[in-house]
Structures are given as structure tokens and as C-alpha cells.
Design an enzyme around this catalytic site. Structure first.
Site, PDB file in Angstrom:
ATOM      1  N   ASP A  14       0.812  -1.224   0.000  1.00  0.00           N
ATOM      2  CA  ASP A  14       0.000   0.000   0.000  1.00  0.00           C
ATOM      3  C   ASP A  14       0.840   1.266   0.000  1.00  0.00           C
ATOM      4  OD1 ASP A  14      -2.311  -1.575   0.202  1.00  0.00           O
ATOM      5  OD2 ASP A  14      -2.143  -1.636   2.374  1.00  0.00           O
ATOM      6  N   LYS A  17       2.315   2.158  -5.067  1.00  0.00           N
ATOM      7  CA  LYS A  17       3.027   1.676  -6.262  1.00  0.00           C
ATOM      8  C   LYS A  17       2.227   1.914  -7.535  1.00  0.00           C
ATOM      9  CE  LYS A  17       3.386  -2.437  -4.400  1.00  0.00           C
ATOM     10  NZ  LYS A  17       2.962  -2.089  -3.045  1.00  0.00           N
ATOM     11  N   GLY A  41      -4.058  -4.206  -4.645  1.00  0.00           N
ATOM     12  CA  GLY A  41      -5.032  -3.197  -5.061  1.00  0.00           C
ATOM     13  C   GLY A  41      -4.264  -1.943  -5.414  1.00  0.00           C
ATOM     14  N   HIS A  42      -4.131  -1.675  -6.702  1.00  0.00           N
ATOM     15  CA  HIS A  42      -3.355  -0.506  -7.130  1.00  0.00           C
ATOM     16  C   HIS A  42      -4.305   0.583  -7.605  1.00  0.00           C
ATOM     17  CE1 HIS A  42       0.463  -3.149  -7.747  1.00  0.00           C
ATOM     18  NE2 HIS A  42       0.166  -2.936  -6.493  1.00  0.00           N
ATOM     19  N   GLN A 225       2.311  -5.846  -3.119  1.00  0.00           N
ATOM     20  CA  GLN A 225       2.601  -5.918  -1.673  1.00  0.00           C
ATOM     21  C   GLN A 225       3.953  -5.244  -1.391  1.00  0.00           C
ATOM     22  OE1 GLN A 225       1.586  -9.305  -3.132  1.00  0.00           O
ATOM     23  NE2 GLN A 225      -0.428  -8.402  -2.945  1.00  0.00           N
TER      24      GLN A 225
HETATM   25  P1  IMP Z   1      -2.857 -12.547   1.672  1.00  0.00           P
HETATM   26  O1  IMP Z   1      -1.868 -12.024   0.686  1.00  0.00           O
HETATM   27  O2  IMP Z   1      -4.280 -12.294   1.295  1.00  0.00           O
HETATM   28  O3  IMP Z   1      -2.597 -13.984   2.025  1.00  0.00           O
HETATM   29  O4  IMP Z   1      -2.658 -11.729   3.046  1.00  0.00           O
HETATM   30  C1  IMP Z   1      -1.482 -11.883   3.851  1.00  0.00           C
HETATM   31  C2  IMP Z   1      -1.075 -10.544   4.444  1.00  0.00           C
HETATM   32  O5  IMP Z   1      -0.648  -9.674   3.406  1.00  0.00           O
HETATM   33  C3  IMP Z   1      -2.200  -9.806   5.170  1.00  0.00           C
HETATM   34  O6  IMP Z   1      -1.644  -9.085   6.244  1.00  0.00           O
HETATM   35  C4  IMP Z   1      -2.705  -8.822   4.127  1.00  0.00           C
HETATM   36  O7  IMP Z   1      -3.308  -7.684   4.705  1.00  0.00           O
HETATM   37  C5  IMP Z   1      -1.398  -8.466   3.441  1.00  0.00           C
HETATM   38  N1  IMP Z   1      -1.599  -8.024   2.060  1.00  0.00           N
HETATM   39  C6  IMP Z   1      -1.869  -8.780   0.982  1.00  0.00           C
HETATM   40  N2  IMP Z   1      -1.959  -8.029  -0.115  1.00  0.00           N
HETATM   41  C7  IMP Z   1      -1.732  -6.760   0.262  1.00  0.00           C
HETATM   42  C8  IMP Z   1      -1.646  -5.526  -0.444  1.00  0.00           C
HETATM   43  O8  IMP Z   1      -1.789  -5.435  -1.665  1.00  0.00           O
HETATM   44  N3  IMP Z   1      -1.377  -4.433   0.323  1.00  0.00           N
HETATM   45  C9  IMP Z   1      -1.172  -4.494   1.659  1.00  0.00           C
HETATM   46  N4  IMP Z   1      -1.227  -5.627   2.350  1.00  0.00           N
HETATM   47  C10 IMP Z   1      -1.489  -6.750   1.661  1.00  0.00           C
END
Ligand code: IMP
Length: 431
Positions: A14, A17, A41-42, A225
Site C-alpha cells: 500500500d 506503487k 489493489g493498485h 505488496q
Molecule cells: P494474503 O496475501 O491475502 O494472504 O494476506 C497476507 C497478508 O498480506 C495480510 O496481512 C494482508 O493484509 C497483506 N496483504 C496482501 N496483499 C496486500 C496488499 O496489496 N497491500 C497491503 N497488504 C497486503
């Protein structure tokens, strides 16, 4: 001359990017995603609207860009279909410009069901995932039982593979978690349907991207991420299930790292995190609330409020050590505009001593106390500034201090959500 550029999240995701990639894609030929899935989520804010992309690389808004989804991405055909539909309202020739690797792992509705069931069973130890099924999809990939995009094109074999995989998923859902089974034939049918529209988009991404690079085209690699969510180097187990750093490019796009000319880290001027896990500089006071409100800190995928805190140079230094950043893109500087004073974490107190680099494992990090340095605020608006010289003195000092503490020069500064709200520094003059 910089011909290939990697843009990586330097914190917990977040960082902004999407906007940075959009800004840096105006003169590129291709943008490549190499890991993650529709957990990302971009958010892009163009002249008249805001668009959130989850799977399709953010460079797609530029007409000359081919958007590649590399083999390292876990791909939900449903999510991609929805995104293509929405995007086709504003982007013409989309189908000519989106390309998917035939080796992408398919992410199915049963992966999302398992993700949700597992999180529920964990109770207070839940990771706080995005519930998209990312972890279970990567598990299947590593266990060599996953469906790949190329399986879509032999419907008979696909049927067998779906049935085998769903047997396993339904065993877990029913026996382990007491959840409803998911019908294999429905999944098979929807995958057969997906194969119709997906076929023309499928290619060998590694080959195509390599030949673009070898022919002198400009290619940007878009991370999703952030480094602290990396499965190997992040705050395990509170991480995502892919390699979010530079290493993800060689495995997830099939391009040798020697062919990457420059790596940029996108970092917020403060820090945020969504989901559970350690966060040494987290604020639980009115300043934290102010950052959340001014920064509109809600997850772009799940809408969950983001936890907010001060800039943590120990973590960004660690991310630099792991990835070797050539420059920082500092985003949301304007969110700090009205603060009386601003803190930066310079090092930690751990086990009775001062440390300035630490493995980011959750257990260790939970025991770290941040040590801060305080700097005066700038009491002036930076919102929308595009010329570095016009920044208030104290804002420049803050940026210089971040650069000193992390050991990385500042390459770009974002001063607002819109495309023009950006300052480019010399480091990017050859891009
Ligand atoms: P997962 O990727 O859905 O398995 O989530 C694992 C961890 O990564 C959690 O803490 C999510 O909030 C975090 N996470 C996954 N995708 C994003 C992103 O695009 N931005 C911020 N945090 C993310």
C-alpha cells in the site's frame, strides 16, 4: 541509459506503487507483474476518475504498453474477467495489450473458501489475509498439484485435474473445517468457459519479455505488496505467500536479475500496515488517527482500515539490504503537512541493546522498541508541488534524513493522488 526498471514496495504494501508505476510507464513498451494475485489493489487517479487494479499491471492506461502477467502470479479467471470488463469501459484495445503466462497458477473459488476457513479456525492468531485464496493457491503450486493456465486448453485433462484437486480441497473444507463442499463440475464448467476468452491472451511471458529487453525496449516490473510481506524475508508468519522483492522477478517473470538496470522502492513518508503482525512504530493516538484520516488509509482491496505509524528506517534499511534499491519514491508527503513535529525511527532497542538491522521475523520484531529522532514539521502545504526547490525547507530536510538513514537517494516524491502531483529527481532523468 535505464532500459529495465523494477518498482518494489519497500514497506508492508500500500505504498502507492500503482500511481508510481502509472507515472513511470508513459514511455515504456511493457509492464510486467510477477507475483501475488488479486490481493493487490493498485489505485490510479486519472483526470476524471479513480480506478483500482488488482491483477492487470498499472501501466495499462498508457496506449503503447503491453501488460504482462508473469508465471509467478496466482490468477483467478473470475477476478481477471471482472477487471477486464471494468477496464474495457475506458481502455480500448485491451485484449491486444494484456498478455498472460501459460504457466500462471490458477486460483479457484475453493482456494478462497479454504483461506476464509483457515483464518476463522486460527481465531486470535489469524493473519488477517485478504480472503482471496492467495496462500492456498501458492500451497498447491509448491505441492505440485495446482492447475496452471495451460491446463485450460485440454478440457478432458482439465476435468481430471479439477476433480483430483477438488477432492483434496473438499476433504479439508469438510473434515478439517466443517465447511460446505464445492462442486467440482461447476468449477470445471467455469474454467472451460474462461478458456474461451483467455486463449488469445496466453503467451510465453518469459520469452516475450526477454526478447523485448534484448531488442532494446523499455520494460518496467511492477511489484505487488511490499518487502516486509515477503514469504521468505518478511515478518513471518504475518506475510503474503510470494516473493515480493526483486528475487520474485527471476522466478515469477523468467527474466534473469542481471537484466534489471535499476530498482526503485516505493515508500510512504510514514508507515502503514493492513492485517495482523508486528509494527514497531505503530501509533495508537490522535496523530495515528490524523495520518489515517488525511491519508485515507483504507485497503484498496478489502476496504479495511490501515494501521498507521512513523517512518521506520530500520525496516527500509533491511529492505534495501535485501534488494539493493537505486532510489526511493517517497509517497504521501503531503499527509504530514500540518504536523507540529515528525518522528523517524532510527534504530530499535532489542534485548537491552541498540540494534540498527534485524531479521524481520515476527517474534523478534514484536520485542523491539523503536528509538526515535524528532524533526520539526513544515506547517505549509506540499500538496501538488512538482518542483523540488519549492518544497518547504523542513520537508526537504525530512526527505534528506530518510535518505541518509536508509542509505538510498530519493528519486521521486509524490505530493498528491493525481498523476501530475509528482517531483522527479535527477536519478530518473535517463528513464
Ligand atoms: P494474503 O496475501 O491475502 O494472504 O494476506 C497476507 C497478508 O498480506 C495480510 O496481512 C494482508 O493484509 C497483506 N496483504 C496482501 N496483499 C496486500 C496488499 O496489496 N497491500 C497491503 N497488504 C497486503
Amino acid at each position: 541509459m535505464t532500459q529495465t526498471l523494477a518498482v518494489i514496495g519497500g514497506q508492508w504494501g500500500d505504498e502507492g506503487k500503482g500511481k508510481i508505476v502509472d507515472c513511470l510507464s508513459s514511455a515504456v513498451n511493457a509492464v510486467v507483474r510477477f507475483q501475488g494475485g488479486h490481493n493487490a489493489g493498485h489505485t490510479l487517479v486519472t483526470d476524471d476518475r479513480s480506478i483500482v487494479l488488482h491483477l492487470i499491471p498499472a501501466g495499462i492506461l498508457h496506449r503503447a504498453v503491453t501488460a504482462f502477467i508473469g508465471n509467478g502470479v496466482v490468477l483467478s479467471p473470475e477476478a481477471l474477467y471482472d477487471e477486464l470488463q471494468k477496464l474495457s469501459e475506458i481502455v480500448r484495445d485491451l485484449k491486444e495489450r494484456v498478455r498472460i503466462s501459460d504457466d500462471c497458477t490458477l486460483l479457484l473459488p475453493s482456494h478462497a473458501a479454504l483461506d476464509v476457513a483457515r483464518e476463522k479456525a486460527k481465531g486470535s492468531r489469524a493473519i488477517g489475509t485478504t480472503s482471496r485464496g492467495i496462500g492456498p493457491a501458492y500451497e498447491d503450486k509448491i505441492a505440485r498439484r495446482a492447475l496452471k493456465v495451460h491446463h485450460l486448453f485440454d478440457h478432458e485433462l482439465l476435468g481430471e485435474k479439477v476433480s483430483e484437486l477438488l477432492d483434496y480441497h473438499n476433504f479439508l473444507l469438510g473434515q478439517r473445517f466443517g465447511e460446505e463442499a464445492i462442486a467440482a463440475n461447476l468449477i470445471h464448467d467455469s474454467l472451460c468457459e474462461a478458456s474461451q476468452w483467455m486463449l488469445p491472451l496466453v503467451t510465453d511471458v518469459s520469452r516475450d519479455v526477454s526478447s523485448l529487453v534484448d531488442n532494446g525496449s523499455k520494460v518496467l516490473f511492477e511489484g505487488a505488496q511490499g518487502v516486509m510481506l515477503d514469504i521468505d524475508h518478511g515478518t513471518y508468519p504475518y506475510v503474503t505467500s510470494s516473493n515480493t522483492g526483486i528475487g520474485g522477478i527471476s522466478t515469477g517473470a523468467g527474466l534473469p536479475l542481471a537484466k534489471i538496470n535499476k530498482t526503485l522502492a516505493v515508500v510512504k513518508a510514514y508507515t502503514t500496515r493492513v492485517g495482523a503482525g508486528p509494527f514497531p512504530t505503530e501509533l495508537h493516538d490522535s496523530v495515528g488517527n490524523r495520518l489515517a484520516a488525511r491519508g485515507v488509509e483504507f485497503g484498496a482491496t478489502t476496504g479495511r482500515p490501515r494501521r498507521c505509524g512513523w517512518f521506520d528506517s530500520v525496516l527500509v534499511r533491511r529492505a534495501h539490504q535485501l534488494n539493493h534499491f537505486d532510489g526511493l519514491c517517497v509517497t504521501k508527503l503531503d499527509v504530514l503537512d500540518e504536523l507540529e513535529s515528525i518522528k523517524i525511527c532510527t534504530n530499535y532497542q532489542y534485548d537491552g541493546r541498540s540494534v540498527d538491522n534485524i531479521t524481520s521475523s515476527a517474534i523478534r520484531l514484536q520485542q523491539c522498541e523503536p528509538v526515535y529522532e524528532e524533526m520539526p514539521g513544515w506547517h505549509d502545504a506540499t500538496y501538488g508541488i512538482t518542483d523540488y526547490q519549492k518544497l518547504p525547507q523542513n520537508a526537504k530536510k525530512y526527505l534528506m534524513r530518510i535518505s541518509e538513514l536508509t542509505g538510498v537517494p530519493v528519486a521521486m516524491i509524490s505530493t498528491g493522488p493525481n498523476r501530475p502531483h509528482v517531483i522527479y529527481r535527477e536519478l530518473l532523468s535517463d528513464w
